[in-house]
Scaffold this active site. Structure first.
Site, mmCIF file in Angstrom:
data_model
loop_
_atom_site.group_PDB
_atom_site.id
_atom_site.type_symbol
_atom_site.label_atom_id
_atom_site.label_comp_id
_atom_site.label_asym_id
_atom_site.label_seq_id
_atom_site.Cartn_x
_atom_site.Cartn_y
_atom_site.Cartn_z
ATOM 1 N N CYS A 1 0.794 -1.241 0.000
ATOM 2 C CA CYS A 1 0.000 0.000 0.000
ATOM 3 C C CYS A 1 0.827 1.293 0.000
ATOM 4 O O CYS A 1 0.703 2.100 -0.913
ATOM 5 C CB CYS A 1 -0.906 0.018 1.220
HETATM 6 N N1 LIG Z 1 -2.557 -6.371 1.292
HETATM 7 C C1 LIG Z 1 -2.946 -5.396 2.061
HETATM 8 O O1 LIG Z 1 -2.527 -5.338 3.217
HETATM 9 C C2 LIG Z 1 -3.945 -4.348 1.608
HETATM 10 C C3 LIG Z 1 -4.445 -3.473 2.573
HETATM 11 C C4 LIG Z 1 -5.375 -2.512 2.188
HETATM 12 C C5 LIG Z 1 -5.759 -2.431 0.853
HETATM 13 N N2 LIG Z 1 -5.264 -3.279 -0.082
HETATM 14 C C6 LIG Z 1 -5.767 -3.170 -1.454
HETATM 15 O O2 LIG Z 1 -6.605 -4.282 -1.734
HETATM 16 C C7 LIG Z 1 -6.487 -4.650 -3.111
HETATM 17 C C8 LIG Z 1 -6.123 -6.119 -3.228
HETATM 18 O O3 LIG Z 1 -4.860 -6.312 -2.642
HETATM 19 P P1 LIG Z 1 -4.320 -7.715 -2.159
HETATM 20 O O4 LIG Z 1 -3.166 -7.421 -1.268
HETATM 21 O O5 LIG Z 1 -5.415 -8.566 -1.639
HETATM 22 O O6 LIG Z 1 -3.807 -8.322 -3.552
HETATM 23 P P2 LIG Z 1 -3.359 -9.848 -3.848
HETATM 24 O O7 LIG Z 1 -2.431 -9.767 -4.995
HETATM 25 O O8 LIG Z 1 -2.936 -10.506 -2.578
HETATM 26 O O9 LIG Z 1 -4.704 -10.557 -4.292
HETATM 27 C C9 LIG Z 1 -5.404 -10.236 -5.453
HETATM 28 C C10 LIG Z 1 -6.063 -11.494 -5.979
HETATM 29 O O10 LIG Z 1 -6.862 -11.109 -7.107
HETATM 30 C C11 LIG Z 1 -6.744 -12.137 -8.089
HETATM 31 N N3 LIG Z 1 -7.153 -11.544 -9.366
HETATM 32 C C12 LIG Z 1 -6.435 -10.781 -10.226
HETATM 33 N N4 LIG Z 1 -7.197 -10.430 -11.267
HETATM 34 C C13 LIG Z 1 -8.424 -10.933 -11.057
HETATM 35 C C14 LIG Z 1 -9.639 -10.896 -11.781
HETATM 36 N N5 LIG Z 1 -9.749 -10.222 -12.931
HETATM 37 N N6 LIG Z 1 -10.710 -11.551 -11.267
HETATM 38 C C15 LIG Z 1 -10.607 -12.232 -10.094
HETATM 39 N N7 LIG Z 1 -9.477 -12.311 -9.379
HETATM 40 C C16 LIG Z 1 -8.401 -11.672 -9.854
HETATM 41 C C17 LIG Z 1 -5.306 -12.575 -7.992
HETATM 42 O O11 LIG Z 1 -5.102 -13.862 -8.555
HETATM 43 C C18 LIG Z 1 -5.094 -12.571 -6.468
HETATM 44 O O12 LIG Z 1 -5.429 -13.801 -5.887
HETATM 45 C C19 LIG Z 1 -5.460 -3.708 -3.718
HETATM 46 O O13 LIG Z 1 -6.122 -2.625 -4.304
HETATM 47 C C20 LIG Z 1 -4.703 -3.214 -2.517
HETATM 48 O O14 LIG Z 1 -4.177 -1.933 -2.736
HETATM 49 C C21 LIG Z 1 -4.348 -4.256 0.274
#
Ligand SMILES: NC(=O)c1ccc[n+]([C@@H]2O[C@H](COP(=O)([O-])OP(=O)(O)OC[C@H]3O[C@@H](n4cnc5c(N)ncnc54)[C@H](O)[C@@H]3O)[C@@H](O)[C@H]2O)c1
Length: 451
Positions: A284
């Site tokens: 983030c």
């Molecule tokens: N990780 C954190 O701590 C955190 C905290 C707050 C906000 N966020 C936000 O949350 C969002 C997701 O982050 P994350 O850390 O979970 O990412 P991640 O990479 O861990 O997970 C994303 C998942 O989405 C899947 N994916 C990709 N394209 C897809 C599609 N078209 N349809 C369905 N699935 C699909 C991927 O295979 C993966 O499993 C981001 O915008 C991030 O900025 C993350």
């Protein structure tokens, strides 16, 4: 789906909830809805993840396998790559990545692809919520037009006169606030900000989330909710930059910045401690602020704090390598040809997450400057190919006195709790500490270089 579905429907029990993207954000959310008694389907494009989930296996260290097994067995949770099943759910929550592209500009291709996957399956009365962090306007300007290609409408509206504005589906934004590894605040304890494209959409999303979190904080629009998330992360980014800059000054002045922060933290009001380190990491904080600076350009607006913080924070890995070179110099050694052991590739302590980790950048700089290096990290027995780096040939070396003694310097990049810092200092020739991890070590302090 009924045509006259009202927002209050989402207060109901045993809803069918679809989570798009079963990663760090989506998977815990899916399990929380399952725990609250709803029927959850995780949608993901990665068939390996789907296979593992349906076999009750976890691929994220802090998410317990037993929890996944429990909800798979009770049929409260299952995963699929078949997006036609989106037709069957009441609510769709989007948790897909929002990275930056090679020009450090927002890459919304995952959100766009997800919207395109939902559109042909969108049903009247469904609620769609975007959770991915993004710039203000994404829900209305990117997501809504794609979803409306289905023929169903969700009008942008606000204010008391639009309390019951009619629409075919509900659309909202609610940012994720997960802090990986935080044992004090889990998903259920963290209040959730929610903003709808129109008041009924806002109420529908509030009703849904009120079932799984302690408090819902409604805001008047999706833009306000999108901006709130960015403010939170920019606040962190700017304050970390401030303390990193002060650290550089303190090092030059011979003042212990950690002592200074501790002293300042005794102020019971108006101060919040932030800590210096080898650079920004995690998904983030290094990424999200640039979503806003990019969008601000559309309004002829320069987000100077963001740019300045970015400049200071991206300079930190270079500072670490310079400090290491200087410390080796004091031992009559050059960085080129020296053997360095890096402790910690994870971006912060006690997590199995190395996204945007400053260690990866430090490794790149070390390589360019001719140092030989290995790493140890109990959370990463080996490294894999990533978007910007390929260290797939590297394996974590065992950490014992014999190994430690082989290196010209040990660089503490991540202060994992499991490390025995006294033993590390005992065995190492030289320790460069970017995290003040050795503060309680009493022996051989002459070997320790704060950085
Ligand atoms: N990780 C954190 O701590 C955190 C905290 C707050 C906000 N966020 C936000 O949350 C969002 C997701 O982050 P994350 O850390 O979970 O990412 P991640 O990479 O861990 O997970 C994303 C998942 O989405 C899947 N994916 C990709 N394209 C897809 C599609 N078209 N349809 C369905 N699935 C699909 C991927 O295979 C993966 O499993 C981001 O915008 C991030 O900025 C993350």
């Amino acid at each position: 789906m009924p045509t006259d579905r009202r927002p209050e429907f989402f207060k109901g029990a045993q809803l069918k909830v679809g989570i798009m993207g079963c990663g760090y954000v989506g998977l815990p959310l899916a399990l929380r809805f399952a725990e609250a008694g709803h029927r959850v389907t995780g949608f993901d494009t990665d068939p390996d993840k789907v296979r593992m989930l349906n076999a009750g296996k976890s691929y994220i260290e802090h998410i317990q396998q037993t929890k996944i097994q429990q909800y798979v067995n009770s049929r409260h949770f299952g995963a699929t790559t078949d997006f036609e099943k989106l037709k069957e759910v009441d609510a769709i929550i989007i948790c897909v990545p929002t990275p930056l592209n090679e020009y450090r500009e927002p890459d919304l291709s995952y959100v766009e692809d997800t919207a395109k996957a939902i559109q042909p399956n969108l049903q009247r009365g469904q609620l769609v919520v975007l959770e991915s962090t993004t710039y203000p306007g994404t829900t209305e300007e990117l997501l809504l037009p794609i979803l409306e290609k289905s023929g169903w409408k969700c009008p942008i509206a606000s204010g008391p006169t639009n309390e019951n504005v009619p629409g075919d589906f509900f659309l909202a934004f609610s940012p994720e606030r997960e802090d990986p590894g935080n044992k004090q605040f889990g998903l259920a304890q963290i209040p959730k900000v929610v903003g709808g494209v129109n008041p009924p959409s806002g109420r529908a999303a509030q009703a849904l989330y009120a079932q799984v979190v302690s408090r819902v904080v409604p805001v008047s629009s999706t833009r306000a909710a999108e901006m709130a998330k960015l403010l939170e992360n920019i606040f962190r980014c700017v304050n970390i930059a401030l303390v990193n800059e002060l650290k550089l000054l303190c090092l030059r002045m011979g003042v212990d910045v950690w002592e200074v922060i501790e002293a300042a933290s005794s102020k019971p009001f108006g101060f919040m401690p932030f800590y210096p380190g080898p650079g920004l990491g995690g998904h983030c904080i290094p990424v999200d602020p640039f979503y806003l600076s990019w969008k601000a350009r559309e309004y002829d607006f320069a987000t100077r704090f963001i740019e300045l913080a970015g400049e200071v924070n991206t300079g930190m890995p270079y500072h670490v390598v310079d400090s290491l070179a200087e410390a080796l110099n004091q031992h009559k050694k050059s960085l080129k040809g020296s053997k360095v052991l890096i402790l910690g590739v994870a971006y912060k302590k006690d997590v199995d997450d190395l996204r945007e980790s400053p260690t990866l950048k430090i490794m790149e700089i070390l390589k360019k400057r001719g140092a030989e290096f290995d790493y140890n990290d109990p959370y990463f027995p080996q490294l894999h190919k990533m978007r910007h780096y390929d260290y797939s040939d590297m394996k974590s070396v065992p950490l014992n006195a014999e190994t430690l003694a082989k290196y010209d310097a040990v660089l503490i990049a991540t202060d994992h709790t499991g490390y025995d810092y006294a033993a590390i200092v005992d065995a190492a020739k030289l320790v460069v500490d970017t995290r003040n991890a050795t503060r309680r070590v009493l022996r051989h302090r002459d070997k320790i270089v704060p950085c």
